[in-house]
Design an enzyme around this catalytic site. Structure first.
Site, PDB file in Angstrom:
ATOM      1  N   ASP A 210      14.764  16.122  -0.989  1.00 51.39           N
ATOM      2  CA  ASP A 210      15.806  16.931  -0.357  1.00 51.39           C
ATOM      3  C   ASP A 210      15.947  18.277  -1.060  1.00 51.39           C
ATOM      4  O   ASP A 210      15.910  18.345  -2.292  1.00 51.39           O
ATOM      5  CB  ASP A 210      17.152  16.207  -0.417  1.00 51.39           C
ATOM      6  CG  ASP A 210      17.092  14.794   0.130  1.00 51.39           C
ATOM      7  OD1 ASP A 210      16.162  14.495   0.900  1.00 51.39           O
ATOM      8  OD2 ASP A 210      17.990  13.996  -0.214  1.00 51.39           O
TER       9      ASP A 210
ATOM     10  N   LEU B 249       3.834   1.601  -1.266  1.00 52.28           N
ATOM     11  CA  LEU B 249       4.410   1.765  -2.601  1.00 52.28           C
ATOM     12  C   LEU B 249       3.345   2.138  -3.629  1.00 52.28           C
ATOM     13  O   LEU B 249       3.621   2.887  -4.578  1.00 52.28           O
ATOM     14  CB  LEU B 249       5.125   0.483  -3.015  1.00 52.28           C
ATOM     15  CG  LEU B 249       6.332   0.123  -2.136  1.00 52.28           C
ATOM     16  CD1 LEU B 249       6.911  -1.226  -2.540  1.00 52.28           C
ATOM     17  CD2 LEU B 249       7.405   1.202  -2.187  1.00 52.28           C
TER      18      LEU B 249
ATOM     19  N   ILE C 178       0.788   4.057  -3.003  1.00 50.96           N
ATOM     20  CA  ILE C 178       0.612   5.497  -2.802  1.00 50.96           C
ATOM     21  C   ILE C 178       1.733   6.262  -3.487  1.00 50.96           C
ATOM     22  O   ILE C 178       1.518   7.301  -4.121  1.00 50.96           O
ATOM     23  CB  ILE C 178       0.563   5.825  -1.300  1.00 50.96           C
ATOM     24  CG1 ILE C 178      -0.724   5.289  -0.682  1.00 50.96           C
ATOM     25  CG2 ILE C 178       0.671   7.339  -1.057  1.00 50.96           C
ATOM     26  CD1 ILE C 178      -0.777   5.393   0.828  1.00 50.96           C
ATOM     27  N   ASN C 179       2.946   5.729  -3.388  1.00 47.99           N
ATOM     28  CA  ASN C 179       4.082   6.358  -4.054  1.00 47.99           C
ATOM     29  C   ASN C 179       3.861   6.417  -5.563  1.00 47.99           C
ATOM     30  O   ASN C 179       4.159   7.429  -6.213  1.00 47.99           O
ATOM     31  CB  ASN C 179       5.355   5.578  -3.744  1.00 47.99           C
ATOM     32  CG  ASN C 179       6.592   6.212  -4.329  1.00 47.99           C
ATOM     33  OD1 ASN C 179       6.860   7.392  -4.130  1.00 47.99           O
ATOM     34  ND2 ASN C 179       7.355   5.432  -5.081  1.00 47.99           N
TER      35      ASN C 179
ATOM     36  N   CYS D  14       6.663  20.957   7.773  1.00 48.72           N
ATOM     37  CA  CYS D  14       6.421  21.623   6.492  1.00 48.72           C
ATOM     38  C   CYS D  14       6.240  23.128   6.635  1.00 48.72           C
ATOM     39  O   CYS D  14       6.396  23.860   5.659  1.00 48.72           O
ATOM     40  CB  CYS D  14       5.188  21.026   5.817  1.00 48.72           C
ATOM     41  SG  CYS D  14       5.337  19.271   5.461  1.00 48.72           S
TER      42      CYS D  14
ATOM     43  N   LYS E 292       0.835  -1.205   0.000  1.00 46.08           N
ATOM     44  CA  LYS E 292       0.000   0.000   0.000  1.00 46.08           C
ATOM     45  C   LYS E 292       0.866   1.251   0.000  1.00 46.08           C
ATOM     46  O   LYS E 292       0.576   2.220  -0.715  1.00 46.08           O
ATOM     47  CB  LYS E 292      -0.916  -0.005   1.228  1.00 46.08           C
ATOM     48  CG  LYS E 292      -1.807   1.222   1.345  1.00 46.08           C
ATOM     49  CD  LYS E 292      -2.754   1.380   0.164  1.00 46.08           C
ATOM     50  CE  LYS E 292      -3.707   2.546   0.369  1.00 46.08           C
ATOM     51  NZ  LYS E 292      -4.588   2.766  -0.807  1.00 46.08           N
TER      52      LYS E 292
END
Length: 279
Positions: A208, A45, A47-48, A148, A43
């Site tokens: 990054d 991955l 979503i990725n 964030c 799951k």
């Protein structure tokens, strides 16, 4: 007692990215090289794959020796990587911002730096000031744990520092920097997925980079009342596309657990509410 009018202008902006740009779906290779398939890992991955993010700028590619050790990188290794690669990015972004502002390093009066991916002491705010050759009297503040919103929190704090400078009748050129090295946490995040069988969407969202800006005081040329600085050397740069008018801070009740960054013996781990999942 009164003082001359002053405005807060963003006079310079800089960004810096790592040289490595990798396809986001290469996270699959890292995951399945070290962990067995499971509902939580599959799951994560998935979503990725559907996040809409195609490539990631990283200092630690998914096929790098750093992420492919027999065990996940330790928090010491993660910190050491940040203090080399993260500091280099922050320095590059800061130099770009200073150059665009048209000032010298000697004119920086404050440094506000934020990060969630390093917890060293001394913090990278001090190391950044050293790399830039700033004066030892420059006031330095490090923000940690704001995630964030680190850049906005830094800008809000920089605004307060500028307002204080007005009351003290002093110049202000505040360097604000935000730096994150999230790729260093990829292996640790996958290990949490495998161990706890919990989906971790942070692996699909963050990479990054470093960003920086200069917030400068611009004193007006109108009537100067008692005690206000009138000499030309206290007048900030007369430029800047953006002006800071106001800043507020508010925590929405009940949202504290939506975004977390836990520290363990193995490193730093993203924790999100399921509502953050993009699909």
């Amino acid at each position: 007692m009164s003082m001359k009018l002053a405005t807060l202008k963003v006079t310079g902006i800089g960004v810096a990215y790592p040289s490595s740009l990798v396809p986001a779906d290469e996270l699959d290779n890292l995951a399945y090289a070290h962990f067995n398939r499971s509902p939580a890992l599959d799951k994560t991955l998935a979503i990725n794959h559907c996040s809409g993010i195609k490539t990631l700028s990283v200092v630690a590619p998914f096929d790098s020796p750093f992420l492919n050790q027999p065990t996940a990188p330790s928090i010491t290794e993660i910190s050491d990587l940040f203090l080399v690669e993260g500091l280099a990015l922050a320095t590059s972004a800061a130099r770009s911002a200073i150059a665009e502002a048209g000032i010298s390093a000697d004119e920086i009066t404050h440094v506000v730096a934020s990060t969630c991916t390093n917890s060293s002491n001394p913090g990278y705010d001090l190391l950044l000031a050293r790399e830039l050759g700033l004066r030892p009297t420059v006031e330095k503040i490090l923000l940690h744990g704001v995630g964030c919103s680190g850049g906005l929190a830094g800008l809000r704090l920089a605004s307060s520092l500028c307002h204080t400078a007005v009351w003290r009748e002093r110049p202000a050129n505040v360097l604000v920097a935000a730096t994150e090295i999230n790729s260093s946490l990829a292996r640790n995040g996958l290990e949490c997925v495998d161990r706890d069988q919990e989906v971790r969407v942070g692996l699909a969202l963050f990479a990054d980079a470093a960003s920086a800006l200069i917030l400068s005081l611009e004193y007006g040329s109108g009537e100067v009342l008692d005690g206000a600085a009138a000499d030309a050397d206290r007048k900030g740069p007369e430029k800047g596309i953006f002006e800071v008018i106001n800043a507020i801070h508010m925590v929405v009740p009940g949202t504290e657990s939506i975004l977390r960054f836990d520290i363990s013996s193995q490193g730093l781990n993203f924790l999100f509410s399921p509502s953050f999942a993009p699909c």
